[in-house]
Design a protein around this motif. Structure first.
Motif, PDB file in Angstrom:
ATOM      1  N   ALA A  55       0.832  -1.208   0.000  1.00 56.87           N
ATOM      2  CA  ALA A  55       0.000   0.000   0.000  1.00 56.87           C
ATOM      3  C   ALA A  55       0.864   1.255   0.000  1.00 56.87           C
ATOM      4  CB  ALA A  55      -0.924  -0.013   1.210  1.00 56.87           C
ATOM      5  N   ALA A  56       0.388   2.279  -0.677  1.00 56.63           N
ATOM      6  CA  ALA A  56       1.151   3.529  -0.796  1.00 56.63           C
ATOM      7  C   ALA A  56       1.471   4.131   0.567  1.00 56.63           C
ATOM      8  CB  ALA A  56       0.376   4.528  -1.649  1.00 56.63           C
ATOM      9  N   ASP A  57       0.559   4.001   1.533  1.00 61.97           N
ATOM     10  CA  ASP A  57       0.798   4.612   2.840  1.00 61.97           C
ATOM     11  C   ASP A  57       1.774   3.820   3.705  1.00 61.97           C
ATOM     12  OD1 ASP A  57      -0.779   2.460   3.561  1.00 61.97           O
ATOM     13  OD2 ASP A  57      -2.447   3.659   4.317  1.00 61.97           O
ATOM     14  N   ASN A  58       2.321   2.718   3.174  1.00 60.95           N
ATOM     15  CA  ASN A  58       3.373   1.994   3.895  1.00 60.95           C
ATOM     16  C   ASN A  58       4.762   2.489   3.508  1.00 60.95           C
ATOM     17  OD1 ASN A  58       4.179  -0.159   5.758  1.00 60.95           O
ATOM     18  ND2 ASN A  58       4.958  -1.223   3.936  1.00 60.95           N
ATOM     19  N   PHE A  59       4.814   3.512   2.667  1.00 58.24           N
ATOM     20  CA  PHE A  59       6.101   4.055   2.221  1.00 58.24           C
ATOM     21  C   PHE A  59       6.161   5.549   2.483  1.00 58.24           C
ATOM     22  CE2 PHE A  59       5.493   0.174  -0.123  1.00 58.24           C
ATOM     23  CZ  PHE A  59       6.747  -0.414  -0.105  1.00 58.24           C
ATOM     24  N   SER A  60       7.339   5.992   2.883  1.00 53.55           N
ATOM     25  CA  SER A  60       7.548   7.419   3.115  1.00 53.55           C
ATOM     26  C   SER A  60       7.663   8.157   1.787  1.00 53.55           C
ATOM     27  CB  SER A  60       8.824   7.626   3.940  1.00 53.55           C
ATOM     28  OG  SER A  60       9.958   7.166   3.216  1.00 53.55           O
ATOM     29  N   ALA A  61       7.759   9.473   1.853  1.00 52.37           N
ATOM     30  CA  ALA A  61       7.845  10.282   0.645  1.00 52.37           C
ATOM     31  C   ALA A  61       9.076   9.932  -0.192  1.00 52.37           C
ATOM     32  CB  ALA A  61       7.852  11.763   1.004  1.00 52.37           C
ATOM     33  N   ASP A  62      10.141   9.494   0.484  1.00 50.38           N
ATOM     34  CA  ASP A  62      11.352   9.125  -0.258  1.00 50.38           C
ATOM     35  C   ASP A  62      11.411   7.635  -0.589  1.00 50.38           C
ATOM     36  OD1 ASP A  62      11.734   8.210   2.295  1.00 50.38           O
ATOM     37  OD2 ASP A  62      13.713   9.119   2.575  1.00 50.38           O
ATOM     38  N   GLY A  63      10.278   6.927  -0.428  1.00 52.23           N
ATOM     39  CA  GLY A  63      10.184   5.550  -0.878  1.00 52.23           C
ATOM     40  C   GLY A  63      10.624   4.497   0.104  1.00 52.23           C
TER      41      GLY A  63
END
Length: 236
Positions: free
Chosen positions: A214-222
């Motif tokens: 899920a996208a929300d499992n990653f920070s802005a820098d991936g």
């Protein structure tokens, strides 16, 4: 649960509704980060270029083949395997760039018993250690268990291939044992380690994969916020 025959001998759990499963097809498997598409000759040039981005040929060490000398030789190999029913090779496509970045295959396909193996995994530097690499494996697992209804998904590797062993365990495969002197590969002995996922384990693994990807499992820098192993513990 084991059941017993008329002689009092244990004969294993009865599978009343079991029917042989469908053979995999050359399907497109769509994910968020990547997609899988049947390997085709038109992928060869981009795949060869992606593999050439590696600093050396260490990614070929554990493959059954030696590195190809040029794009023409690699294309010839692709043409020789792309129509096979077993192994059935897939190209991993980066959804952002629409570029081929690696390959993997379904192999040792046994519809009668519902058993199948993932193999011939060759990821380029554009794919290795990215969310795409995990999603590529997940897309195959989901196809095998949810679409085809197989009972067992296998992973086998050279017992000395520690990165592959770690990858299998990270993805949720269970270590089953070592087949000694199983193969001779490139003039060297190969002991083969066996791993598997079975259908009763899939539901929890599926939830862990979905949460990890899920996208929300990653920070802005991936960077991942929670590991796949951490998610798996939550649903086990």
């Amino acid at each position: 649960m084991n059941q017993f025959n008329q002689f009092g001998q244990p004969v294993g759990e009865e599978l009343l509704d079991w029917q042989p499963r469908q053979h995999p097809e050359r399907v497109e498997l769509k994910g968020h980060y990547c997609s899988l598409t049947p390997l085709r000759p038109e992928h060869a040039a981009a795949l060869f270029a992606a593999y050439q981005l590696a600093e050396d040929t260490r990614s070929w060490t554990w493959l059954l083949r030696e590195p190809d000398a040029n794009a023409e030789a690699f294309t010839a190999w692709v043409e020789s395997v792309c129509e096979l029913a077993d192994p059935m090779h897939f190209t991993v496509i980066d959804n952002r760039t629409n570029a081929p970045v690696g390959t993997l295959a379904l192999m040792r396909i046994d519809p009668k018993n519902g058993v199948i193996e993932v193999g011939h995994v060759h990821f380029s530097p554009l794919l290795s250690r990215t969310p795409m690499s995990t999603e590529a494996q997940y897309l195959l697992m989901r196809y095998v268990f949810d679409a085809l209804g197989y009972r067992r998904f296998e992973w086998k590797c050279n017992s000395l291939n520690e990165p592959s062993r770690r990858a299998a365990l990270r993805l949720g495969f269970q270590y089953e044992g070592r087949f000694r002197q199983a193969l001779v590969v490139k003039g060297h002995n190969r002991d083969t380690d066996w791993f598997s996922i079975i259908d009763t384990e899939w539901k929890a693994l599926d939830r862990a994969f979905q949460n990890w990807l899920a996208a929300d499992n990653f920070s802005a820098d991936g960077k991942q916020l929670r590991s796949l192993e951490n998610w798996r513990k939550e649903f086990s």
